[in-house]
Motif scaffolding. Structure first.
Motif, PDB file in Angstrom:
ATOM      1  N   MET A   1     102.817  10.042   2.588  1.00  0.00           N
ATOM      2  CA  MET A   1     104.116  10.056   3.251  1.00  0.00           C
ATOM      3  C   MET A   1     103.992   9.431   4.645  1.00  0.00           C
ATOM      4  O   MET A   1     103.026   9.691   5.365  1.00  0.00           O
ATOM      5  CB  MET A   1     104.614  11.506   3.373  1.00  0.00           C
ATOM      6  CG  MET A   1     106.019  11.652   3.933  1.00  0.00           C
ATOM      7  SD  MET A   1     106.517  13.406   4.070  1.00  0.00           S
ATOM      8  CE  MET A   1     106.443  13.932   2.356  1.00  0.00           C
ATOM      9  N   LEU A   2     104.976   8.598   5.011  1.00  0.00           N
ATOM     10  CA  LEU A   2     105.031   8.001   6.343  1.00  0.00           C
ATOM     11  C   LEU A   2     106.114   8.717   7.134  1.00  0.00           C
ATOM     12  O   LEU A   2     107.279   8.754   6.724  1.00  0.00           O
ATOM     13  CB  LEU A   2     105.336   6.504   6.253  1.00  0.00           C
ATOM     14  CG  LEU A   2     105.466   5.740   7.574  1.00  0.00           C
ATOM     15  CD1 LEU A   2     104.156   5.788   8.363  1.00  0.00           C
ATOM     16  CD2 LEU A   2     105.871   4.292   7.316  1.00  0.00           C
ATOM     17  N   ILE A   3     105.722   9.311   8.275  1.00  0.00           N
ATOM     18  CA  ILE A   3     106.642  10.107   9.083  1.00  0.00           C
ATOM     19  C   ILE A   3     106.651   9.580  10.510  1.00  0.00           C
ATOM     20  O   ILE A   3     105.603   9.233  11.076  1.00  0.00           O
ATOM     21  CB  ILE A   3     106.248  11.596   9.053  1.00  0.00           C
ATOM     22  CG1 ILE A   3     106.472  12.152   7.645  1.00  0.00           C
ATOM     23  CG2 ILE A   3     107.047  12.401  10.073  1.00  0.00           C
ATOM     24  CD1 ILE A   3     106.158  13.619   7.510  1.00  0.00           C
ATOM     25  N   GLU A   4     107.820   9.547  11.114  1.00  0.00           N
ATOM     26  CA  GLU A   4     107.990   9.052  12.486  1.00  0.00           C
ATOM     27  C   GLU A   4     108.362  10.210  13.402  1.00  0.00           C
ATOM     28  O   GLU A   4     109.398  10.853  13.218  1.00  0.00           O
ATOM     29  CB  GLU A   4     109.088   7.982  12.501  1.00  0.00           C
ATOM     30  CG  GLU A   4     109.206   7.218  13.800  1.00  0.00           C
ATOM     31  CD  GLU A   4     110.192   6.079  13.671  1.00  0.00           C
ATOM     32  OE1 GLU A   4     109.763   4.917  13.680  1.00  0.00           O
ATOM     33  OE2 GLU A   4     111.405   6.355  13.555  1.00  0.00           O
ATOM     34  N   ASN A   5     107.514  10.483  14.431  1.00  0.00           N
ATOM     35  CA  ASN A   5     107.801  11.601  15.339  1.00  0.00           C
ATOM     36  C   ASN A   5     106.929  11.572  16.596  1.00  0.00           C
ATOM     37  O   ASN A   5     106.026  12.387  16.751  1.00  0.00           O
ATOM     38  CB  ASN A   5     107.597  12.939  14.619  1.00  0.00           C
ATOM     39  CG  ASN A   5     107.959  14.111  15.516  1.00  0.00           C
ATOM     40  OD1 ASN A   5     108.776  14.009  16.415  1.00  0.00           O
ATOM     41  ND2 ASN A   5     107.304  15.241  15.289  1.00  0.00           N
ATOM     42  N   PRO A   6     107.166  10.744  17.606  1.00  0.00           N
ATOM     43  CA  PRO A   6     107.991   9.534  17.541  1.00  0.00           C
ATOM     44  C   PRO A   6     107.203   8.357  16.962  1.00  0.00           C
ATOM     45  O   PRO A   6     107.763   7.387  16.512  1.00  0.00           O
ATOM     46  CB  PRO A   6     108.359   9.287  18.988  1.00  0.00           C
ATOM     47  CG  PRO A   6     107.190   9.813  19.755  1.00  0.00           C
ATOM     48  CD  PRO A   6     106.667  10.984  18.971  1.00  0.00           C
ATOM     49  N   GLU A   7     105.822   8.447  17.004  1.00  0.00           N
ATOM     50  CA  GLU A   7     105.012   7.390  16.410  1.00  0.00           C
ATOM     51  C   GLU A   7     104.985   7.563  14.890  1.00  0.00           C
ATOM     52  O   GLU A   7     105.199   8.658  14.369  1.00  0.00           O
ATOM     53  CB  GLU A   7     103.574   7.422  16.953  1.00  0.00           C
ATOM     54  CG  GLU A   7     103.434   7.122  18.429  1.00  0.00           C
ATOM     55  CD  GLU A   7     103.638   8.363  19.272  1.00  0.00           C
ATOM     56  OE1 GLU A   7     103.628   9.480  18.688  1.00  0.00           O
ATOM     57  OE2 GLU A   7     103.806   8.242  20.491  1.00  0.00           O
TER      58      GLU A   7
ATOM     59  N   LYS B   1     106.804  17.677  10.716  1.00  0.00           N
ATOM     60  CA  LYS B   1     108.062  17.416  11.409  1.00  0.00           C
ATOM     61  C   LYS B   1     108.223  15.924  11.716  1.00  0.00           C
ATOM     62  O   LYS B   1     107.262  15.234  12.025  1.00  0.00           O
ATOM     63  CB  LYS B   1     108.116  18.214  12.710  1.00  0.00           C
ATOM     64  CG  LYS B   1     108.198  19.726  12.500  1.00  0.00           C
ATOM     65  CD  LYS B   1     108.289  20.462  13.829  1.00  0.00           C
ATOM     66  CE  LYS B   1     108.386  21.958  13.599  1.00  0.00           C
ATOM     67  NZ  LYS B   1     108.480  22.713  14.879  1.00  0.00           N
ATOM     68  N   GLY B   2     109.450  15.465  11.624  1.00  0.00           N
ATOM     69  CA  GLY B   2     109.747  14.076  11.931  1.00  0.00           C
ATOM     70  C   GLY B   2     110.644  13.459  10.873  1.00  0.00           C
ATOM     71  O   GLY B   2     111.041  14.098   9.899  1.00  0.00           O
ATOM     72  N   LYS B   3     110.968  12.198  11.075  1.00  0.00           N
ATOM     73  CA  LYS B   3     111.815  11.456  10.145  1.00  0.00           C
ATOM     74  C   LYS B   3     110.948  10.855   9.038  1.00  0.00           C
ATOM     75  O   LYS B   3     110.000  10.124   9.312  1.00  0.00           O
ATOM     76  CB  LYS B   3     112.557  10.339  10.888  1.00  0.00           C
ATOM     77  CG  LYS B   3     113.442   9.483   9.992  1.00  0.00           C
ATOM     78  CD  LYS B   3     114.106   8.375  10.797  1.00  0.00           C
ATOM     79  CE  LYS B   3     114.959   7.497   9.899  1.00  0.00           C
ATOM     80  NZ  LYS B   3     115.588   6.376  10.670  1.00  0.00           N
TER      81      LYS B   3
END
Length: 316
Positions: free
Chosen positions: A132-138, A117-119
């Motif tokens: 993959m780099l994901i932001e959620n929130p870090e 989950k995340g952006k």
């Protein structure tokens, strides 16, 4: 002067003369003409490396076993380049695409399931693995694939995207990352340069040619890290690695400032855009970029003089 560090396989193409075929620690890459414009992008494959400059021109280094080393100046008004193996594509600022491909294949697209989950900030593929780099929130990195030469950052095959964990970057913001065939580089906000995976050609820059199954910090020569580490980028391609400085483009100042605002990089310089929206620019980036060229300084003054200037105290 362009800030570019290079390490790894110095062959096919040979980028730095009078250096060994395996450059085991990061060294400064210098062009013959030090008056080259600011670097914008670097792309590299097994036989080719392209340096794209802010002025839209590029230099391509070519070398394979069937020809002598060749250096080509590309004069097109280029926006972006990409090279893979013996294929390459060039996108111009006018929207034209030039390509040189040995073969073309079209595959059916399949949606990736079970993504954390995340952006999704970025995803890159290597020979045996994807990251993959994901932001959620870090911002966190996740890898998936076969553990060949340990480009996954761990010691086992992962069939679903699994977080890459290391004490080297657990408390840092991940600025940039890049995936080569079998190795990976990560740039953090400390700043630290971290790598793992295959190292037979010294593409991890750690002073030897031993593969690394877990993340290891790469010792860097002293850099001036021009006021903002977020303007540095890493590139892994085949058995080569680069760390280089590339600030946001000056070609569209208002668009650049909006992007900086969205990334929440605040300071006390601001002006209203045509739609009345307040944009807070990143002063340090602008200072560095503009001080390189007096014409750019005058351009900024002209833009600001036509705007409604407001000083804003950031709450961050």
């Amino acid at each position: 002067m362009n800030q570019i560090l290079f390490f790894g396989r110095n062959k096919y193409p040979r980028l730095i003369e009078n250096e060994p075929e395996k450059i085991k620690k990061p060294i400064q890459f210098k062009f013959e003409n030090e008056n080259e414009k600011q670097i914008k992008q670097i792309e590299s494959s097994y036989f080719s490396t392209i340096f794209l400059f802010e002025n839209g021109k590029a230099i391509e280094y070519l070398n394979d076993s069937y020809q002598n080393p060749e250096k080509i100046q590309i004069e097109e008004n280029i926006q972006k380049v990409t090279v893979v193996s013996r294929s390459e594509a060039i996108l111009t600022k006018e929207g034209n695409v030039f390509e040189n491909q040995e073969k073309k294949t079209i595959q059916k697209l399949t949606q990736i399931q079970n993504i954390p989950k995340g952006k999704i900030i970025d995803i890159q593929c290597g020979y045996w693995h994807s990251i993959m780099l994901i932001e959620n929130p870090e911002r966190k990195l996740y890898s998936c694939g076969y553990y060949q030469y340990n480009g996954l950052g761990n010691n086992q095959t992962t069939y679903e995207f699994t977080e890459i964990k290391s004490s080297l970057f657990e408390n840092d913001n991940i600025i940039d990352f890049s995936v080569g065939n079998l190795h990976t580089l990560i740039l953090t906000s400390n700043p630290k340069l971290i790598g793992f995976g295959e190292n037979y050609y010294a593409q991890l820059g750690i002073g030897n040619t031993y593969n690394q199954s877990i993340p290891i910090q790469i010792e860097l020569p002293k850099l001036r890290f021009n006021e903002n580490i977020s303007n540095y980028h890493v590139l892994c391609r085949n058995e080569k690695s680069f760390l280089y400085y590339s600030p946001p483009s000056f070609s569209n100042l208002e668009e650049d400032l909006i992007k900086l605002f969205e990334r929440k990089e605040f300071c006390d310089i601001s002006f209203k855009t045509k739609n009345g929206e307040i944009i807070e620019a990143h002063k340090l980036i602008l200072k560095y970029r503009l001080n390189q060229n007096q014409n750019q300084i005058e351009k900024l003054k002209e833009i600001i003089s036509k705007k409604s200037i407001q000083r804003i105290k950031s709450n961050i």
